[in-house]
Design a protein around this motif. Sequence first.
Motif, PDB file in Angstrom:
ATOM      1  N   PRO A 288      -5.784   4.496   7.383  1.00 20.66           N
ATOM      2  CA  PRO A 288      -7.292   3.974   7.937  1.00 20.66           C
ATOM      3  C   PRO A 288      -7.173   1.967   7.676  1.00 20.66           C
ATOM      4  O   PRO A 288      -8.240   1.079   7.484  1.00 20.66           O
ATOM      5  N   ALA A 289      -5.947   1.841   6.753  1.00 17.06           N
ATOM      6  CA  ALA A 289      -6.254   0.588   7.494  1.00 17.06           C
ATOM      7  C   ALA A 289      -5.681   0.070   8.506  1.00 17.06           C
ATOM      8  O   ALA A 289      -6.105  -0.982   8.666  1.00 17.06           O
TER       9      ALA A 289
ATOM     10  N   VAL B  91      -3.520   6.065   4.681  1.00 17.23           N
ATOM     11  CA  VAL B  91      -2.741   4.976   3.854  1.00 17.23           C
ATOM     12  C   VAL B  91      -3.062   3.783   5.458  1.00 17.23           C
ATOM     13  O   VAL B  91      -3.651   3.198   5.381  1.00 17.23           O
TER      14      VAL B  91
ATOM     15  N   SER C  12     -17.826   0.486   6.717  1.00 18.34           N
ATOM     16  CA  SER C  12     -18.969  -0.219   6.053  1.00 18.34           C
ATOM     17  C   SER C  12     -18.045  -1.229   5.218  1.00 18.34           C
ATOM     18  O   SER C  12     -18.901  -2.072   4.711  1.00 18.34           O
ATOM     19  N   TRP C  13     -16.666  -0.210   4.417  1.00 18.60           N
ATOM     20  CA  TRP C  13     -15.698  -1.117   3.341  1.00 18.60           C
ATOM     21  C   TRP C  13     -15.329  -2.774   3.840  1.00 18.60           C
ATOM     22  O   TRP C  13     -15.532  -3.117   2.608  1.00 18.60           O
ATOM     23  N   GLN C  14     -16.007  -2.588   4.972  1.00 17.48           N
ATOM     24  CA  GLN C  14     -15.144  -4.145   5.452  1.00 17.48           C
ATOM     25  C   GLN C  14     -16.520  -5.063   4.834  1.00 17.48           C
ATOM     26  O   GLN C  14     -17.561  -5.213   5.215  1.00 17.48           O
ATOM     27  N   LYS C  15     -15.519  -6.543   4.568  1.00 16.22           N
ATOM     28  CA  LYS C  15     -16.763  -7.338   4.344  1.00 16.22           C
ATOM     29  C   LYS C  15     -17.189  -8.317   5.823  1.00 16.22           C
ATOM     30  O   LYS C  15     -16.079  -8.628   6.332  1.00 16.22           O
TER      31      LYS C  15
ATOM     32  N   TYR D 127       0.692  -1.063   0.005  1.00 22.26           N
ATOM     33  CA  TYR D 127       0.141  -0.201  -0.341  1.00 22.26           C
ATOM     34  C   TYR D 127       0.616   1.025  -0.200  1.00 22.26           C
ATOM     35  O   TYR D 127       0.382   2.354  -0.594  1.00 22.26           O
TER      36      TYR D 127
END
Lengths: 332, 253
Positions: A248-249, A245, A324-327, A227
Amino acid sequence: MSATTLGARIAAPAARAPFWPSGWAAGLAWIGTAALISLWPDADDLGRSWELAVLAAGFGAAIQAGAIAATLPALAPRLAPLRAAGPWLLVLALALTAWELVTAKLDWLPRPFFAAPQSILEVFTDDYARLGESVWRSVLLVVPGYALGASIGFLFGVAMGWSRLVGYWAHPVVRLIGPLPATAWLPIAFFAFTSSRGASTFLIALASFFPVTVLTWSGVSAVSKSYYDVARTMGATPWFLVRKVAVPAAMPSVFVGLFVGLGASFSVLVVAEMMGVKAGLGWYMQWAQGWAAYANMYAALLVLALMCSSAVTLLFRLRDHLLSWQKGLVRW
Amino acid sequence: MVNGARLEVRGVSHAFALEKRALPVLEDIDFTAEPGEFVALLGPSGCGKSTLLRLVAGLEPPTEGRLLVDGREITGTDPSRTIMFQDPTLFPWRTVRGNAQIGPEARGTLRADAGRIDDALSLVGLSAFAEALPHQLSGGMAQRASLARALVNQPRVLMLDEPLGKLDSLTRLAMQRELVALWEREGFTALLVTHDVEEALLLADRVLVLSDRPARIRADIRVEQQRPRRRDHPGLVARREEILGLLGLAEAT
């Protein structure tokens, strides 16, 4: 997406909203509980039995109404979540009946250690002012402490994960001091700070600081090198790498730290209120116990549980929103 | 139209420090890629091809030798030299558009480059998926998003590190064609790392055949065939045999 909504639309008219047996059973059980409370005389003179019966009856009637409404096609989709709670509503009614029987009606459990449901209701109706004040004072103590500890922990964790120098110096300190329960600082904190409020804020901050620091640090350390490579080849500055980077990660890990830290904060809050702070729910419980007012203690415990659970719910809502981007998030 | 850069690799050797011992990965690599040329670096897995790309990108300095772009020494990363990695390495917390705009965002040119972001997304056919999250994309779409993210920076040298290695064979064929079309259109100098002989021959003007680690240039093969190329063209088949022979993998005839 469109396929499923289409499927639901086709299926809807065909499926007659089915009968809701557990809803009917729960409604009737609550009404039955109300009848038992009001018609069976208490073994001793207890207040608020009538009010408890009215509450139970009202609740039962509401469930009953829900059970009827759930079969109407127009309301069925909206009442689907209620449907899932059916068995719980039924078991709660049975549990209340059992509790009522062994305390108020048959007097099998020794009083005052075991309070009857109506006695706890009485605490809420008669002592709500003091209870409300206690909640407010607890909130005023825990929120600044937690916010302080979590923010410093976050910044510290990012610095440790990002800078080798900070990591070198901070790592041994965090390793030695971190696992120490924050409550162990209690004696020192209460003489080091002139006010018990300052001492408690410090302890709560300390309790949340450690898990947030460690999990932020590990989150930042675990960020995939590629990344950074991607961002660097496109002209990213170190500040961009940290903000856009690394942070957020690391957020999924940070939220684990915030969750653990919240639990630790509550634990310290209650201990601090029992030991030195003359306000709040911890104090209320201690005070009630001193007067052998066990019903008040249980009532405060219930409120405390609701408060902690709400705080965790709030935190998880925030996480669900930000991540919300996580599965496959765990639902609270 | 041709805005590709001239890339010179002069006597580059590189070694990794591995438990106090130096592990040489590149040995005396020397070649020049002309502006707008498509050069494939072909070699066995783990021979150090990807390392060469990292050096050209400026992510690491070489142990020995010099790398020059248009005559100027490479001293660090620059948006004009972008890599498309084997893994899409999309940021999972950003949408496709969010990922594509990383370059302009990092350089503070987001407003000026807004149109270019849309162009890049439509160029790779992802306009309709601009708001999708990476985990919602198929492997090929994710790699296209990664390509768009690189193109937004208007690279003069585009490095492709086995970008199609993990795709299924049908997606792979489609994307090989798209890559050539993009390169013809944009005019960048392309440096493709691959271990697929056929892919190198289908795409590149020149194929540099590398040896096992430490990698040396075994052969510099020019591919003259007109594009679009057919994989069964006799010229390409002959070239393929030649390269396989160089790699010690010649098929018994």
